[in-house]
Scaffold this motif. Structure first.
Motif, short mmCIF file in Angstrom:
data_model
loop_
_atom_site.label_atom_id
_atom_site.label_comp_id
_atom_site.label_asym_id
_atom_site.label_seq_id
_atom_site.Cartn_x
_atom_site.Cartn_y
_atom_site.Cartn_z
N SER A 35 0.79 -1.22 -0.11
CA SER A 35 0.16 -0.07 0.03
C SER A 35 0.95 1.34 0.10
N PRO A 36 0.62 2.21 -0.96
CA PRO A 36 -0.12 1.92 -2.17
C PRO A 36 0.32 0.74 -2.94
N PRO A 37 -0.66 0.07 -3.79
CA PRO A 37 0.00 -1.28 -4.43
C PRO A 37 1.07 -0.83 -5.35
N SER A 38 2.07 -1.82 -5.13
CA SER A 38 3.21 -1.89 -6.05
C SER A 38 3.05 -2.62 -7.29
N ARG A 39 3.81 -2.58 -8.04
CA ARG A 39 3.45 -3.25 -9.58
C ARG A 39 3.53 -4.92 -9.33
N GLN A 40 4.35 -5.26 -8.59
CA GLN A 40 4.23 -6.71 -8.19
C GLN A 40 2.77 -6.97 -7.37
N ASP A 41 2.30 -5.96 -6.54
CA ASP A 41 1.19 -6.37 -5.85
C ASP A 41 0.07 -6.35 -6.74
N HIS A 42 -0.08 -5.49 -7.78
CA HIS A 42 -1.07 -5.54 -8.92
C HIS A 42 -0.90 -6.67 -9.41
N CYS A 43 0.26 -7.25 -9.73
CA CYS A 43 0.30 -8.62 -10.26
C CYS A 43 -0.22 -9.68 -9.53
N ALA A 44 0.09 -9.93 -8.20
CA ALA A 44 -0.39 -10.69 -7.27
C ALA A 44 -1.94 -10.97 -7.19
N LYS A 45 -2.60 -9.58 -7.10
CA LYS A 45 -4.01 -9.30 -6.87
C LYS A 45 -4.62 -9.45 -8.40
N ARG A 46 -3.95 -9.57 -9.27
CA ARG A 46 -4.67 -9.87 -10.77
C ARG A 46 -5.16 -8.56 -10.98
N THR A 47 -4.81 -7.42 -10.47
CA THR A 47 -5.37 -6.24 -11.04
C THR A 47 -4.88 -5.59 -12.20
N VAL A 48 -4.35 -6.22 -12.89
CA VAL A 48 -3.53 -5.84 -14.21
C VAL A 48 -4.36 -6.46 -15.37
N SER A 49 -4.20 -5.99 -16.76
CA SER A 49 -4.72 -6.47 -17.93
C SER A 49 -3.91 -7.43 -18.68
N PHE A 50 -2.69 -7.80 -18.10
CA PHE A 50 -1.61 -8.40 -18.99
C PHE A 50 -1.12 -9.45 -17.99
N ASP A 51 -0.22 -10.50 -18.80
CA ASP A 51 0.22 -11.54 -17.85
C ASP A 51 1.57 -10.98 -17.54
N CYS A 52 1.71 -11.07 -15.85
CA CYS A 52 3.00 -10.53 -15.36
C CYS A 52 3.90 -11.89 -15.37
N GLY A 53 3.55 -12.99 -15.48
CA GLY A 53 4.41 -13.97 -15.29
C GLY A 53 4.64 -14.52 -13.96
N GLY A 54 5.88 -15.17 -13.43
CA GLY A 54 6.11 -15.51 -12.19
C GLY A 54 6.03 -14.80 -10.97
N VAL A 55 6.14 -13.22 -11.22
CA VAL A 55 6.15 -12.32 -10.02
C VAL A 55 4.65 -12.41 -9.30
N GLN A 56 3.59 -12.98 -10.21
CA GLN A 56 2.42 -12.80 -9.63
C GLN A 56 2.33 -13.87 -8.42
N TYR A 57 3.09 -14.90 -8.32
CA TYR A 57 3.09 -15.91 -7.20
C TYR A 57 3.82 -15.76 -6.08
N GLU A 58 4.90 -14.67 -6.48
CA GLU A 58 5.85 -14.30 -5.41
C GLU A 58 6.10 -12.91 -5.47
N PRO A 59 5.31 -12.11 -5.15
CA PRO A 59 5.62 -10.53 -5.33
C PRO A 59 6.56 -10.25 -4.28
N GLN A 60 6.95 -11.07 -3.08
CA GLN A 60 7.94 -10.59 -2.00
C GLN A 60 9.38 -10.88 -2.58
N SER A 61 9.62 -11.43 -3.66
CA SER A 61 10.81 -12.02 -3.97
C SER A 61 11.41 -11.35 -4.93
N VAL A 62 11.33 -10.04 -5.32
CA VAL A 62 11.94 -9.15 -6.25
C VAL A 62 13.14 -8.69 -5.66
#
Length: 248
Positions: A35-62
């Motif tokens: 909060s505010p949602p980061s790019r990887q947080d958006h990916c994890a919450k599926r609030t983007v209109s495109f495929d994020c790849g693996g980061v959507q499953y582990e936003p904590q690992s950047v």
């Protein structure tokens, strides 16, 4: 021969059981801005209109070596670096609290925040281990659309964790009113010849100050900790941008 065949079969079976254990990577568990949602947080919450790849499953690992100015840190999650993608923007005021969600509390040296590639604020933990939720308040953010790069520098490794937050800074922040120009005064005995009684120039609401700049205001001397514009030193407080150096 029968005994040898039986032993061979048993060893092969045991190897098959152990192989996944030996080759499976250790679980990544670190942290990201929620909060505010980061790019990887958006990916994890599926609030983007495109495929994020693996980061959507582990936003904590950047995680990547320190010093990078990329949203991915230069690591494997390169989708985070693609500014041409329609990343959602969060509308905020000129002051906002950044919240990190940690899944492993690494000893920390500093937390750094960059606005469009320029260092805006730093928070020094001095090697301490943070709690599971860490919050930092950023102040005096410039108006408009910006990308804030956050960098969590681990104290006892060469790595850092990265998160980019896309924001639109509106006019909802509480900017201090301009100070009236003080009337010239005659310095008293032993006082330098400035309106506030200090050698440093008087604080001006329309002037940009950076780390180390000193100003006088209300008979006291102040020093800037980071970039600031329009923040009255008298209202800064212990955790604000201005360090109170005492009476002149």
């Amino acid at each position: 021969m029968k005994l040898r065949a039986t032993l061979t079969a048993a060893l092969v079976g045991l190897g098959a059981l152990l192989a996944p254990v030996l080759v499976a990577p250790s679980a990544s568990a670190h942290g990201w801005i929620s909060s505010p949602p980061s790019r990887q947080d958006h990916c994890a919450k599926r609030t983007v209109s495109f495929d994020c790849g693996g980061v959507q499953y582990e936003p904590q690992s950047v995680e990547a070596p320190k010093g990078s100015m990329q949203c991915s840190g230069g690591g494997g999650f390169t989708v985070l670096d693609n500014a041409s993608l329609p990343w959602p923007r969060t509308s905020i005021d000129s002051t906002v609290t950044m919240r990190w969600q940690l899944t492993a509390m690494h000893a920390t040296s500093t937390w750094e925040y960059f606005v469009d590639g320029r260092l805006h604020q730093t928070f020094d933990d001095g090697g301490a281990r943070p709690p599971a939720v860490v919050e930092h308040t950023l102040t005096n953010l410039p108006a408009g659309d910006h990308t804030i790069l956050a960098r969590w520098n681990v104290a006892d490794t060469v790595n850092a964790f990265y998160a980019c937050v896309d924001v639109t800074v509106g006019g909802g922040g509480t900017a201090p009113a301009p100070e009236p120009t003080p009337e010239p005064t005659v310095p008293g005995p032993g006082q330098p010849g400035t309106p506030d009684g200090c050698d440093a120039a008087a604080w001006a609401a329309g002037t940009v100050y950076t780390n180390g700049d000193r100003v006088s205001h209300g008979g006291r001397l102040y020093e800037a900790k980071w970039w600031t514009l329009g923040e009255n030193p008298a209202n800064s407080g212990e955790w604000g941008v201005w360090r109170d150096l005492g009476a002149c």
